[in-house]
Design an enzyme around this catalytic site. Sequence first.
Site, PDB file in Angstrom:
ATOM      1  CG  ASP A  12      -1.879  -1.176   1.219  1.00 11.78           C
ATOM      2  OD1 ASP A  12      -2.197  -1.688   0.132  1.00 11.78           O
ATOM      3  OD2 ASP A  12      -2.277  -1.605   2.315  1.00 11.78           O
ATOM      4  CE  LYS A  15       2.453  -2.444  -4.308  1.00 14.35           C
ATOM      5  NZ  LYS A  15       2.097  -2.065  -2.930  1.00 14.35           N
ATOM      6  N   GLY A  16       0.130   1.735  -7.201  1.00 14.75           N
ATOM      7  CA  GLY A  16      -0.853   1.961  -8.266  1.00 14.75           C
ATOM      8  C   GLY A  16      -0.725   3.361  -8.838  1.00 14.75           C
ATOM      9  N   GLY A  39      -4.531  -4.335  -3.787  1.00 16.03           N
ATOM     10  CA  GLY A  39      -5.519  -3.282  -4.028  1.00 16.03           C
ATOM     11  C   GLY A  39      -4.739  -2.057  -4.442  1.00 16.03           C
ATOM     12  CG  HIS A  40      -1.973  -2.155  -6.967  1.00 10.46           C
ATOM     13  ND1 HIS A  40      -1.077  -2.750  -7.813  1.00 10.46           N
ATOM     14  CD2 HIS A  40      -1.689  -2.655  -5.728  1.00 10.46           C
ATOM     15  CE1 HIS A  40      -0.300  -3.579  -7.131  1.00 10.46           C
ATOM     16  NE2 HIS A  40      -0.664  -3.543  -5.857  1.00 10.46           N
ATOM     17  CB  THR A 128      -6.375 -10.325   1.705  1.00  8.77           C
ATOM     18  OG1 THR A 128      -5.895 -11.387   0.883  1.00  8.77           O
ATOM     19  CG2 THR A 128      -5.289  -9.282   1.892  1.00  8.77           C
ATOM     20  CD  GLN A 223       0.771  -8.864  -2.462  1.00  5.86           C
ATOM     21  OE1 GLN A 223       1.385  -9.553  -3.246  1.00  5.86           O
ATOM     22  NE2 GLN A 223      -0.477  -8.494  -2.697  1.00  5.86           N
ATOM     23  NE  ARG A 304      -3.902   0.624   3.389  1.00  5.28           N
ATOM     24  CZ  ARG A 304      -4.097   1.400   2.327  1.00  5.28           C
ATOM     25  NH1 ARG A 304      -3.831   2.691   2.381  1.00  5.28           N
ATOM     26  NH2 ARG A 304      -4.543   0.900   1.209  1.00  5.28           N
ATOM     27  CG  LEU A 331       6.416  15.057   1.359  1.00  2.00           C
ATOM     28  CD1 LEU A 331       7.339  14.240   2.261  1.00  2.00           C
ATOM     29  CD2 LEU A 331       7.265  15.848   0.360  1.00  2.00           C
TER      30      LEU A 331
HETATM   31  P1  GDP Z   1      -0.751   0.329  -3.500  1.00  2.00           P
HETATM   32  O1  GDP Z   1      -1.343  -0.946  -3.018  1.00  2.00           O
HETATM   33  O2  GDP Z   1       0.707   0.409  -3.252  1.00  2.00           O
HETATM   34  O3  GDP Z   1      -1.100   0.633  -4.930  1.00  2.00           O
HETATM   35  O4  GDP Z   1      -1.408   1.488  -2.608  1.00  2.00           O
HETATM   36  P2  GDP Z   1      -2.975   1.617  -2.238  1.00  2.00           P
HETATM   37  O5  GDP Z   1      -3.711   2.059  -3.448  1.00  2.00           O
HETATM   38  O6  GDP Z   1      -3.449   0.417  -1.530  1.00  2.00           O
HETATM   39  O7  GDP Z   1      -2.896   2.763  -1.136  1.00  2.00           O
HETATM   40  C1  GDP Z   1      -2.385   4.014  -1.412  1.00  2.00           C
HETATM   41  C2  GDP Z   1      -3.451   5.066  -1.106  1.00  2.00           C
HETATM   42  O8  GDP Z   1      -2.848   6.335  -1.039  1.00  2.00           O
HETATM   43  C3  GDP Z   1      -4.521   5.185  -2.173  1.00  2.00           C
HETATM   44  O9  GDP Z   1      -5.729   5.539  -1.565  1.00  2.00           O
HETATM   45  C4  GDP Z   1      -4.001   6.308  -3.059  1.00  2.00           C
HETATM   46  O10 GDP Z   1      -5.043   6.996  -3.743  1.00  2.00           O
HETATM   47  C5  GDP Z   1      -3.366   7.207  -2.034  1.00  2.00           C
HETATM   48  N1  GDP Z   1      -2.211   7.981  -2.503  1.00  2.00           N
HETATM   49  C6  GDP Z   1      -1.201   7.601  -3.323  1.00  2.00           C
HETATM   50  N2  GDP Z   1      -0.265   8.568  -3.404  1.00  2.00           N
HETATM   51  C7  GDP Z   1      -0.697   9.576  -2.620  1.00  2.00           C
HETATM   52  C8  GDP Z   1      -0.136  10.833  -2.242  1.00  2.00           C
HETATM   53  O11 GDP Z   1       0.941  11.232  -2.660  1.00  2.00           O
HETATM   54  N3  GDP Z   1      -0.862  11.586  -1.376  1.00  2.00           N
HETATM   55  C9  GDP Z   1      -2.063  11.194  -0.876  1.00  2.00           C
HETATM   56  N4  GDP Z   1      -2.693  11.980  -0.023  1.00  2.00           N
HETATM   57  N5  GDP Z   1      -2.597  10.010  -1.190  1.00  2.00           N
HETATM   58  C10 GDP Z   1      -1.930   9.213  -2.044  1.00  2.00           C
HETATM   59  P1  IMO Z   2      -0.891  -4.198  -2.208  1.00  2.15           P
HETATM   60  O1  IMO Z   2      -0.452  -4.789  -3.532  1.00  2.15           O
HETATM   61  C1  IMO Z   2      -0.895  -4.536   2.102  1.00  2.15           C
HETATM   62  C2  IMO Z   2      -0.972  -8.593   3.761  1.00  2.15           C
HETATM   63  C3  IMO Z   2      -2.212  -9.050   4.498  1.00  2.15           C
HETATM   64  C4  IMO Z   2      -1.574  -9.987   5.509  1.00  2.15           C
HETATM   65  C5  IMO Z   2      -0.445 -10.640   4.710  1.00  2.15           C
HETATM   66  C6  IMO Z   2      -0.784 -12.002   4.139  1.00  2.15           C
HETATM   67  O2  IMO Z   2      -2.171  -3.481  -2.290  1.00  2.15           O
HETATM   68  O3  IMO Z   2       0.208  -3.418  -1.602  1.00  2.15           O
HETATM   69  P2  IMO Z   2      -2.297 -12.718   2.064  1.00  2.15           P
HETATM   70  O4  IMO Z   2      -3.759 -12.522   1.799  1.00  2.15           O
HETATM   71  O5  IMO Z   2      -1.417 -12.127   1.021  1.00  2.15           O
HETATM   72  O6  IMO Z   2      -1.952 -14.142   2.360  1.00  2.15           O
HETATM   73  O7  IMO Z   2      -2.025 -11.917   3.441  1.00  2.15           O
HETATM   74  O8  IMO Z   2      -0.160  -9.740   3.659  1.00  2.15           O
HETATM   75  N1  IMO Z   2      -1.214  -8.091   2.393  1.00  2.15           N
HETATM   76  C7  IMO Z   2      -1.149  -6.801   2.032  1.00  2.15           C
HETATM   77  N2  IMO Z   2      -0.942  -5.695   2.777  1.00  2.15           N
HETATM   78  N3  IMO Z   2      -1.014  -4.430   0.765  1.00  2.15           N
HETATM   79  C8  IMO Z   2      -1.201  -5.528   0.008  1.00  2.15           C
HETATM   80  O9  IMO Z   2      -1.193  -5.500  -1.341  1.00  2.15           O
HETATM   81  C9  IMO Z   2      -1.318  -6.782   0.643  1.00  2.15           C
HETATM   82  N4  IMO Z   2      -1.503  -8.049   0.218  1.00  2.15           N
HETATM   83  C10 IMO Z   2      -1.432  -8.827   1.282  1.00  2.15           C
HETATM   84  O10 IMO Z   2      -2.877  -7.973   5.109  1.00  2.15           O
HETATM   85  O11 IMO Z   2      -0.994  -9.246   6.538  1.00  2.15           O
HETATM   86 MG    MG Z   3      -2.882  -1.616  -1.785  1.00  2.12          MG
END
Ligand code: GDP
Ligand code: IMO
Ligand code: MG
Length: 423
Positions: A12, A15-16, A39-40, A128, A223, A304, A331
């Site tokens: 999280d 990356k998305g 979840g990106h 998850t 991840q 989180r 940031l």
């Molecule tokens: P990922 O799994 O690495 O793709 O990240 P997630 O999408 O799960 O979580 C990142 C969250 O932060 C999402 O809700 C994005 O929309 C948000 N996000 C990403 N970059 C920024 C940023 O620079 N500032 C803010 N405020 N939110 C951001």
């Molecule tokens: P993205 O790609 C954050 C965590 C779960 C749990 C552990 C094992 O959005 O960054 P699993 O279902 O993979 O066997 O769970 O890994 N986890 C993540 N945490 N971002 C993710 O993906 C995750 N994918 C799995 O919460 O702690």
């Molecule tokens: Mg995510």
Amino acid sequence: MVTVVVGTQWGDEGKGKVIDYLAKGCDIVARYQGGANAGHTVITNNKKHIFHLIPSGILYPDKICILGNGVVIDPAALLCEISNLEKEGVKLSKRFFISENAHLTLPYHKLLDQIEDKKRGRRKLGTTGRGIGTSYTDKYARLGIRVVDFLNEKVFREKLKISLKLKNYLLKKYYEEKVYNLEKISREYQTYRKKIKGYVIDTSLYLNQALRKKKNILAEGAQGTFLDIDFGTYPYVTASNPIAGGACTGLGIGPTKIDRVIGVAKAYTTRVGRGPFPTEFKDEFGEKLRKLGNEFGATTGRPRRCGWFDAVLVKQAGIVNGLNSLAITKLDVLNSLGKIKIAVGYRYRGRKIGQFPNSFEVFSHCEPIYEELPGWKRELSGIKKYGDLPKESKNYLKRIEELTQVKISLISIGPGREDTILL
Ligand code: GDP
Ligand code: IMO
Ligand code: MG
């Protein structure tokens, strides 16, 4: 050219958002591991998209998107994502491809994942529940069903029959749970097969041919480094290799073809699910940062856990991923803070540690040693150039570079594409 984008913390990291930003200059975006546990989030024109299996480049109509052999694919979840995108007018035909070699996540994988995690009791991982660990377990136990098997109805049925014999025995006799019916799954998957067939190709061959034509490929990691099965905080990890090396095995491209590895790091740290987290806020400040950063899981909605930036972890991520640079996200979430801390080392039973310890026992008892930096107490929105950032923000970023020994190439100051500063 191949650029790998990898998470440097516990997932999280944003990356998305980073993939979506970088995809503009690329031809292909390819996921190399994980499954629907990811979840990106991508935000364009104020519309939020959360991708679980579909690569984060899909919103550009001219980009090719690929699910590599290293991904575990839940056909039901994938078709749901495809249908949602199609409703919004996103066309996937001839530009979305699935590897023949990828393994399937089947209904029993999801149920068993949930049951097994519950049975761990006190040692529950907090997965998850998307059937990830159980799908990869079957892959390595040579019990898995690959996409190419799935396309052949007879082979699929045969393999499913063997799997169900084992899984149903376990479910009925050991867990005292419901069992699965071969006919029912076969029928359900018959409809999935028809819908998925057109997307399936030899993606390794496709990617290698694209490389010969000088195409630019973005390898999208899911991840993060500390959820890696080998380099993470085992056993509180996922079941695949999110680290950059996973891009080679998960896409079928050789290590000599990787040109660049970008690590995505949040300007602080978060973690969903269980497991050690030295810089975690144990007080109401955690709640405050969760609100500021809107830190709720994109897949499960779980809150989180939040903490300060841990330079020990990101430095280690620099090493195991061979990072060329860092993309620092969120940031802006720190805008209102008067003081910001960075963990520069740990204290373990009175001893100082400057490096990530592989022992879970040690890591779970590490107390962070902090350095404190002044905050900038200013909005960052609208800033387009590094030079226009407040001096305290620049200091903070500079300190991150020094401590992690990786230079920063991108700064994200908001969730949208435009909230990005390229260095
Ligand atoms: P990922 O799994 O690495 O793709 O990240 P997630 O999408 O799960 O979580 C990142 C969250 O932060 C999402 O809700 C994005 O929309 C948000 N996000 C990403 N970059 C920024 C940023 O620079 N500032 C803010 N405020 N939110 C951001
Ligand atoms: P993205 O790609 C954050 C965590 C779960 C749990 C552990 C094992 O959005 O960054 P699993 O279902 O993979 O066997 O769970 O890994 N986890 C993540 N945490 N971002 C993710 O993906 C995750 N994918 C799995 O919460 O702690
Ligand atoms: Mg995510």
